[in-house]
Design an enzyme around this catalytic site. Structure first.
Site, PDB file in Angstrom:
ATOM      1  N   ARG A 178       1.141  -1.183   0.127  1.00 44.21           N
ATOM      2  CA  ARG A 178       0.089   0.193  -0.087  1.00 44.21           C
ATOM      3  C   ARG A 178       0.791   1.072  -0.255  1.00 44.21           C
ATOM      4  O   ARG A 178       0.708   2.108  -0.668  1.00 44.21           O
ATOM      5  CB  ARG A 178      -0.829   0.054   1.390  1.00 44.21           C
ATOM      6  CG  ARG A 178      -2.106  -0.552   0.988  1.00 44.21           C
ATOM      7  CD  ARG A 178      -3.085  -0.261   2.359  1.00 44.21           C
ATOM      8  NE  ARG A 178      -2.510  -0.745   3.548  1.00 44.21           N
ATOM      9  CZ  ARG A 178      -2.878  -1.420   4.203  1.00 44.21           C
ATOM     10  NH1 ARG A 178      -4.063  -1.759   4.541  1.00 44.21           N
ATOM     11  NH2 ARG A 178      -2.049  -1.764   5.379  1.00 44.21           N
ATOM     12  N   ARG A 239      -0.497 -16.351   5.252  1.00 42.22           N
ATOM     13  CA  ARG A 239      -1.744 -17.027   5.841  1.00 42.22           C
ATOM     14  C   ARG A 239      -2.245 -17.441   4.483  1.00 42.22           C
ATOM     15  O   ARG A 239      -2.571 -17.107   3.212  1.00 42.22           O
ATOM     16  CB  ARG A 239      -2.766 -15.946   6.049  1.00 42.22           C
ATOM     17  CG  ARG A 239      -2.401 -15.506   7.603  1.00 42.22           C
ATOM     18  CD  ARG A 239      -2.493 -16.654   8.787  1.00 42.22           C
ATOM     19  NE  ARG A 239      -2.550 -16.147  10.138  1.00 42.22           N
ATOM     20  CZ  ARG A 239      -1.073 -16.139  10.746  1.00 42.22           C
ATOM     21  NH1 ARG A 239      -0.151 -16.481   9.981  1.00 42.22           N
ATOM     22  NH2 ARG A 239      -1.235 -15.557  12.060  1.00 42.22           N
ATOM     23  N   GLU A 268      -6.253 -24.883   7.074  1.00 39.48           N
ATOM     24  CA  GLU A 268      -5.157 -25.608   7.845  1.00 39.48           C
ATOM     25  C   GLU A 268      -5.827 -26.171   9.228  1.00 39.48           C
ATOM     26  O   GLU A 268      -7.052 -25.641   9.422  1.00 39.48           O
ATOM     27  CB  GLU A 268      -4.376 -24.395   8.594  1.00 39.48           C
ATOM     28  CG  GLU A 268      -2.945 -24.653   8.276  1.00 39.48           C
ATOM     29  CD  GLU A 268      -2.056 -23.358   8.658  1.00 39.48           C
ATOM     30  OE1 GLU A 268      -2.027 -22.625   7.738  1.00 39.48           O
ATOM     31  OE2 GLU A 268      -1.929 -23.139   9.944  1.00 39.48           O
ATOM     32  N   HIS A 286       3.297 -24.980   8.651  1.00 35.56           N
ATOM     33  CA  HIS A 286       3.214 -23.488   9.546  1.00 35.56           C
ATOM     34  C   HIS A 286       4.226 -23.547  10.531  1.00 35.56           C
ATOM     35  O   HIS A 286       4.274 -23.532  11.690  1.00 35.56           O
ATOM     36  CB  HIS A 286       1.996 -23.548  10.163  1.00 35.56           C
ATOM     37  CG  HIS A 286       1.505 -21.841  10.459  1.00 35.56           C
ATOM     38  ND1 HIS A 286       0.203 -21.573  10.386  1.00 35.56           N
ATOM     39  CD2 HIS A 286       2.308 -20.869  10.486  1.00 35.56           C
ATOM     40  CE1 HIS A 286       0.371 -20.159  10.542  1.00 35.56           C
ATOM     41  NE2 HIS A 286       1.292 -19.723  10.841  1.00 35.56           N
ATOM     42  N   GLY A 288       6.788 -20.924  10.217  1.00 35.18           N
ATOM     43  CA  GLY A 288       7.389 -19.726  10.093  1.00 35.18           C
ATOM     44  C   GLY A 288       8.292 -19.284  11.342  1.00 35.18           C
ATOM     45  O   GLY A 288       9.353 -18.931  11.423  1.00 35.18           O
TER      46      GLY A 288
HETATM   47  C1  GLV Z   1       2.371 -16.942  12.836  1.00 30.65           C
HETATM   48  O1  GLV Z   1       1.880 -17.482  11.765  1.00 30.65           O
HETATM   49  C2  GLV Z   1       1.968 -15.713  13.299  1.00 30.65           C
HETATM   50  O2  GLV Z   1       1.254 -14.880  12.756  1.00 30.65           O
HETATM   51  O3  GLV Z   1       2.798 -15.363  14.215  1.00 30.65           O
END
Ligand code: GLV
Length: 319
Positions: A178, A239, A268, A286, A288
């Site tokens: 943005r 996500r 998920e 997931h 991350g």
């Molecule tokens: C992990 O997916 C987070 O949003 O912290």
């Protein structure tokens, strides 16, 4: 004076609980399974504060179960699991955990870029299948990153941290956001800002690093995928529902794009059936922010937010 009551709806690292216990009566779910709704609601009935995970839906039903609730501290940077307007309407403060998971998530995104462009999951599966193989000049050739364009959708802290990593691999950086990044950041990265269509059609690797909201639901659908080059790759560590997963499976199967690496999924923990058999899909569960250091930092930041509010201070990282 009675201490405020904090309900922690999922298992979090102990240092977070220790901070909470200094100022509050703490009840914590101690299993790695998702807390059953009956158990949760029984505890929420007398909760002043809740510490939640991204697997909790903090919706009107959650709020109705917690009539005395003052605050929800989500142990995640993403807060699409929380109905923030409903919380606001009920006078419930919401906090998240930005910053502390930036490096871990950017590391994972870079790892996925490497995995999918160098076919590492496919190679691992080959070895594990016990199939005969031999080094070959043309065996499992991947795509080099040097001089290739990484197109980052969502240039917040994680997007910038990924760009810094990708620069070290010789990639050039484009982004869609943005707002423009600070001039000194753009200069350091040599980054150019593009509209989404141009980013999709000119990038060798597209990485999704934007929040999920109504505006980004299925941002990457069949149309968007068809704008990408047939030798390009998609990486999603943001996500799941940002991508139309069924459309992605078709695009990967039909060679619309070359490959995809996903850390997050639309429904998920379910994964689109069509993706499972595809060698050009890298699929990880997931992960991350999944380092012990980062999860501990997330838990302690969530706890420090609660402690701040209990102490009459402003929350540290409000949503
Ligand atoms: C992990 O997916 C987070 O949003 O912290």
């Amino acid at each position: 004076m009675t201490k405020p009551r904090v309900v922690v709806t999922g298992r979090i690292p102990e240092p977070g609980l220790d901070l909470l216990r200094e100022v509050a009566d703490v009840w914590a779910w101690t299993s790695d399974e998702v807390i059953p709704t009956e158990v949760r609601d029984e505890q929420l009935a007398t909760a002043d504060y809740a510490v939640t995970l991204l697997t909790d839906r903090v919706d009107q039903a959650f709020l109705d179960a917690a009539p005395a609730l003052r605050m929800v501290a989500n142990v995640a940077v993403g807060y699409n699991n929380i109905d923030v307007p409903a919380c606001r309407a009920g006078g419930v403060t919401v906090t998240n955990t930005p910053g502390v998971l930036t490096d871990a998530t950017a590391d994972l995104a870079m790892a996925l870029v490497l995995m999918v462009t160098r076919r590492l999951g496919e190679g691992e599966r080959l070895i594990r299948a016990g199939a005969p193989w031999q080094w070959g000049m043309f065996m499992m050739l991947g795509t080099g990153l040097q001089g290739r364009r990484l197109g980052i959708v969502g240039m917040g802290a994680i997007g910038v941290a990924l760009a810094d990593r990708a620069r070290a691999f010789g990639m050039e950086i484009a982004y869609h956001n943005r707002s423009a990044v600070a001039p000194e950041v753009a200069e350091r990265l040599g980054a150019i800002r593009l509209d989404l269509d141009e980013l999709l059609s000119t990038s060798d690797v597209v990485s999704l690093n934007c929040p999920y909201s109504e505006a980004t639901h299925h941002l990457i659908d069949a149309d968007a995928l068809s704008m990408m080059r047939s030798d390009a790759f998609l990486v999603n560590t943001a996500r799941g529902p940002i991508v139309d997963e069924a459309a992605l499976a078709v695009a990967l199967r039909d060679g619309v794009i070359a490959g995809a690496a996903l850390d997050v999924f639309e429904r998920e923990p379910a994964v689109e059936e069509g993706l499972l058999a595809l060698d050009n899909a890298v699929l990880v569960p997931h992960l991350g922010s999944a380092t012990i250091e980062t999860r501990t930092a997330m838990a302690t930041l969530a706890a420090r937010n609660v402690v701040a509010v209990i102490s009459g201070d402003d929350p540290i990282t409000p949503v």
